[in-house]
Write a protein that holds these residues in place. Structure first.
Motif, PDB file in Angstrom:
ATOM      1  N   VAL A 204      -7.918  88.904   5.625  1.00 15.54           N
ATOM      2  CA  VAL A 204      -6.859  87.943   5.326  1.00 15.54           C
ATOM      3  C   VAL A 204      -6.923  87.666   3.833  1.00 15.54           C
ATOM      4  O   VAL A 204      -8.001  87.445   3.272  1.00 15.54           O
ATOM      5  CB  VAL A 204      -7.053  86.617   6.104  1.00 15.54           C
ATOM      6  CG1 VAL A 204      -6.153  85.515   5.555  1.00 15.54           C
ATOM      7  CG2 VAL A 204      -6.799  86.824   7.580  1.00 15.54           C
ATOM      8  N   ASN A 205      -5.768  87.689   3.184  1.00 23.31           N
ATOM      9  CA  ASN A 205      -5.659  87.324   1.770  1.00 23.31           C
ATOM     10  C   ASN A 205      -4.295  86.682   1.611  1.00 23.31           C
ATOM     11  O   ASN A 205      -3.290  87.389   1.461  1.00 23.31           O
ATOM     12  CB  ASN A 205      -5.811  88.563   0.880  1.00 23.31           C
ATOM     13  CG  ASN A 205      -5.905  88.192  -0.583  1.00 23.31           C
ATOM     14  OD1 ASN A 205      -5.753  87.033  -0.956  1.00 23.31           O
ATOM     15  ND2 ASN A 205      -6.144  89.175  -1.421  1.00 23.31           N
ATOM     16  N   TYR A 206      -4.233  85.353   1.680  1.00 20.40           N
ATOM     17  CA  TYR A 206      -2.946  84.651   1.713  1.00 20.40           C
ATOM     18  C   TYR A 206      -3.037  83.352   0.921  1.00 20.40           C
ATOM     19  O   TYR A 206      -3.975  82.565   1.104  1.00 20.40           O
ATOM     20  CB  TYR A 206      -2.556  84.350   3.166  1.00 20.40           C
ATOM     21  CG  TYR A 206      -1.139  83.863   3.328  1.00 20.40           C
ATOM     22  CD1 TYR A 206      -0.072  84.718   3.093  1.00 20.40           C
ATOM     23  CD2 TYR A 206      -0.874  82.563   3.730  1.00 20.40           C
ATOM     24  CE1 TYR A 206       1.239  84.285   3.259  1.00 20.40           C
ATOM     25  CE2 TYR A 206       0.432  82.118   3.902  1.00 20.40           C
ATOM     26  CZ  TYR A 206       1.487  82.989   3.660  1.00 20.40           C
ATOM     27  OH  TYR A 206       2.775  82.551   3.811  1.00 20.40           O
TER      28      TYR A 206
ATOM     29  N   GLU B 253      -4.408  77.363  -3.309  1.00 20.41           N
ATOM     30  CA  GLU B 253      -5.607  78.008  -2.783  1.00 20.41           C
ATOM     31  C   GLU B 253      -5.261  79.383  -2.188  1.00 20.41           C
ATOM     32  O   GLU B 253      -4.225  79.554  -1.554  1.00 20.41           O
ATOM     33  CB  GLU B 253      -6.197  77.120  -1.676  1.00 20.41           C
ATOM     34  CG  GLU B 253      -7.312  77.733  -0.895  1.00 20.41           C
ATOM     35  CD  GLU B 253      -7.640  76.937   0.372  1.00 20.41           C
ATOM     36  OE1 GLU B 253      -8.585  77.345   1.057  1.00 20.41           O
ATOM     37  OE2 GLU B 253      -6.939  75.942   0.682  1.00 20.41           O
ATOM     38  N   THR B 254      -6.128  80.374  -2.401  1.00 23.19           N
ATOM     39  CA  THR B 254      -5.982  81.667  -1.744  1.00 23.19           C
ATOM     40  C   THR B 254      -7.078  81.790  -0.705  1.00 23.19           C
ATOM     41  O   THR B 254      -8.264  81.669  -1.022  1.00 23.19           O
ATOM     42  CB  THR B 254      -6.082  82.832  -2.745  1.00 23.19           C
ATOM     43  OG1 THR B 254      -4.996  82.731  -3.664  1.00 23.19           O
ATOM     44  CG2 THR B 254      -6.000  84.171  -2.029  1.00 23.19           C
TER      45      THR B 254
ATOM     46  N   ALA C 182       4.971  87.089   2.109  1.00 19.01           N
ATOM     47  CA  ALA C 182       3.930  87.701   1.273  1.00 19.01           C
ATOM     48  C   ALA C 182       2.866  88.321   2.154  1.00 19.01           C
ATOM     49  O   ALA C 182       2.735  87.989   3.338  1.00 19.01           O
ATOM     50  CB  ALA C 182       3.301  86.647   0.361  1.00 19.01           C
ATOM     51  N   SER C 183       2.086  89.213   1.568  1.00 24.02           N
ATOM     52  CA  SER C 183       0.989  89.859   2.285  1.00 24.02           C
ATOM     53  C   SER C 183       0.063  88.799   2.875  1.00 24.02           C
ATOM     54  O   SER C 183      -0.316  87.847   2.205  1.00 24.02           O
ATOM     55  CB  SER C 183       0.221  90.769   1.314  1.00 24.02           C
ATOM     56  OG  SER C 183      -0.869  91.346   1.974  1.00 24.02           O
TER      57      SER C 183
END
Length: 198
Positions: free
Chosen positions: A28-30, A35-36, A187-188
């Motif tokens: 997961v990268n969101y 914050e990411t 978004a990804s």
């Protein structure tokens, strides 16, 4: 090599490469606000059929922490997109009337779209009150999906759109999922690589 089940409905042949249990990991990268969120997780998903012209789908994910903390589940149905006929069952528990459609390879071939693939519909239900209806296509060992509708209960977190991509590469199921949620544009969100385990 993929072996087809003799009981597989003809309409499922274009999706037959998905059938089985797949397991692996994902990331997961969101971004959520400033914050990411970035972490790795375990993932197990299953595609099966029950003799009807759709695939049953379940997925389970867990954090790769010390406790293998459960992360999320989802369930749903995958099918070729086509108009219902009198021979199809439903609505509810009503049986179809007359000849069942698309029971041969030749008849299923008539469902190919202009690009040589097959249009599909995918319904995915999340226990947090979100239901996604995807439309897209399967073309060989690749599936592209985009939400046609996202329904949310009044108690669910905000989620307005998604896209998903699945592909069979070197006998692994690779996937990517983009979302528009929690006030963010599309978004990804997550991606992964799974191997067939059953």
């Amino acid at each position: 090599m993929i072996e087809l089940d003799a009981d597989l409905p003809a309409e499922l042949v274009p999706l037959s490469w998905l059938i089985g249990v797949w397991e692996g990991t994902g990331i997961v990268n969101y971004a959520v606000g400033e914050e990411t969120r970035n972490y790795e997780f375990g993932h197990r998903l299953s595609f099966s059929h029950d003799g009807l012209p759709h695939l049953n789908y379940t997925a389970y994910t867990w954090l790769l922490d010390e406790n293998l903390t459960p992360l999320a589940t989802e369930t749903g149905y995958w099918r070729l997109s086509r108009a219902a006929t009198e021979g199809d069952p439903g609505p509810g528990l009503l049986t179809g009337v007359g000849i069942q459609p698309f029971t041969t390879a030749r008849s299923v071939e008539t469902l190919r779209n202009a690009t040589g693939g097959f249009d599909i519909e995918v319904s995915i239900l999340h226990p947090g009150g979100v239901s996604e209806l995807y439309v897209g296509q399967v073309k060989g060992p690749r599936i592209d999906l985009v939400t046609d509708a996202v329904l949310r209960s009044v108690t669910s977190k905000e989620h307005s759109a998604s896209t998903r991509l699945y592909g069979l590469v070197d006998n692994h199921l690779l996937w990517a999922w983009d979302i528009a949620a929690l006030g963010q544009e599309l978004a990804s969100h997550a991606s992964g690589r799974l191997a067939r385990v059953e």
